[in-house]
Design a protein around this motif. Sequence first.
Motif, mmCIF file in Angstrom:
data_model
loop_
_atom_site.group_PDB
_atom_site.id
_atom_site.type_symbol
_atom_site.label_atom_id
_atom_site.label_comp_id
_atom_site.label_asym_id
_atom_site.label_seq_id
_atom_site.Cartn_x
_atom_site.Cartn_y
_atom_site.Cartn_z
ATOM 1 N N ASP A 21 17.397 -27.019 35.821
ATOM 2 C CA ASP A 21 16.655 -26.765 34.578
ATOM 3 C C ASP A 21 17.147 -25.521 33.831
ATOM 4 O O ASP A 21 16.607 -25.163 32.796
ATOM 5 C CB ASP A 21 15.144 -26.712 34.819
ATOM 6 C CG ASP A 21 14.717 -25.593 35.761
ATOM 7 O OD1 ASP A 21 15.580 -24.837 36.257
ATOM 8 O OD2 ASP A 21 13.500 -25.483 36.001
ATOM 9 N N ASP A 22 18.227 -24.889 34.309
ATOM 10 C CA ASP A 22 18.888 -23.798 33.588
ATOM 11 C C ASP A 22 19.899 -24.312 32.560
ATOM 12 O O ASP A 22 20.517 -23.519 31.862
ATOM 13 C CB ASP A 22 19.623 -22.871 34.567
ATOM 14 C CG ASP A 22 18.695 -22.085 35.456
ATOM 15 O OD1 ASP A 22 17.637 -21.648 34.961
ATOM 16 O OD2 ASP A 22 19.031 -21.895 36.643
ATOM 17 N N LEU A 23 20.076 -25.627 32.491
ATOM 18 C CA LEU A 23 21.131 -26.220 31.665
ATOM 19 C C LEU A 23 21.081 -25.757 30.212
ATOM 20 O O LEU A 23 22.093 -25.293 29.672
ATOM 21 C CB LEU A 23 21.072 -27.746 31.733
ATOM 22 C CG LEU A 23 22.083 -28.483 30.863
ATOM 23 C CD1 LEU A 23 23.512 -28.168 31.308
ATOM 24 C CD2 LEU A 23 21.827 -29.982 30.888
ATOM 25 N N ALA A 24 19.942 -25.872 29.560
ATOM 26 C CA ALA A 24 19.862 -25.520 28.132
ATOM 27 C C ALA A 24 20.211 -24.045 27.912
ATOM 28 O O ALA A 24 20.966 -23.708 26.986
ATOM 29 C CB ALA A 24 18.479 -25.843 27.577
ATOM 30 N N ALA A 25 19.706 -23.166 28.758
ATOM 31 C CA ALA A 25 19.996 -21.733 28.618
ATOM 32 C C ALA A 25 21.471 -21.441 28.872
ATOM 33 O O ALA A 25 22.069 -20.595 28.200
ATOM 34 C CB ALA A 25 19.123 -20.928 29.579
ATOM 35 N N LEU A 26 22.072 -22.145 29.814
ATOM 36 C CA LEU A 26 23.494 -21.986 30.125
ATOM 37 C C LEU A 26 24.353 -22.384 28.923
ATOM 38 O O LEU A 26 25.239 -21.629 28.495
ATOM 39 C CB LEU A 26 23.855 -22.821 31.352
ATOM 40 C CG LEU A 26 25.317 -22.861 31.755
ATOM 41 C CD1 LEU A 26 25.773 -21.489 32.248
ATOM 42 C CD2 LEU A 26 25.528 -23.917 32.840
ATOM 43 N N VAL A 27 24.107 -23.552 28.375
ATOM 44 C CA VAL A 27 24.875 -24.035 27.222
ATOM 45 C C VAL A 27 24.688 -23.082 26.041
ATOM 46 O O VAL A 27 25.649 -22.744 25.337
ATOM 47 C CB VAL A 27 24.485 -25.487 26.859
ATOM 48 C CG1 VAL A 27 25.147 -25.931 25.566
ATOM 49 C CG2 VAL A 27 24.856 -26.441 28.000
#
Length: 176
Positions: A21-27
């Motif tokens: 669930d860190d995907l959006a922040a990572l991108v």
Amino acid sequence: MTVIVNAEASPVLFLRPWQDDDLAALVSAYRDPELRKWTLHPIVTDDDGRRWLDLQHQGWESGERMSFAVREEGKDALLGNVVMKRTDPLGDTAEVGYWTAAPARGRGVAPRAVRSLTAWAFSTYPVLVTLELLHQIDNVASCRVAEKTGYLFEEILPAEPPYPYDGHRHCLRRPD
């Protein structure tokens, strides 16, 4: 789950293994041109981010790459990444790396995260004797982080593809 807490200054930093669930922040963090300048594998799409997260999960499973998302107490914002890489899980040397998201720069996040990871690495892996921090010679900010965290300059490393410039190798040895 391994969580490292750094409360040496306010606000408190939390380092925890990357989660899906860190995907959006990572991108979002990788939209920063300064971050992309220093990385070999920029994350542009969600698929890129998922592949990167999968590599972090695999690294934990193999013991070759322990990567942490850096967060701040009580906030959802991603501040950065800090990682310990062990190409030889039985060896006495590992490499430390990191990046800081644009909104977190200049706040002491990188040195605090590197110090936390360093303490964790030496306490978790008794076989470790030396931690190395490598950066391109033109990455002045990374040189400052190395100096602030006690990693001593050891040598200039010649440029090797895919790195276009010489690099610095800083080391920190296990305290006695």
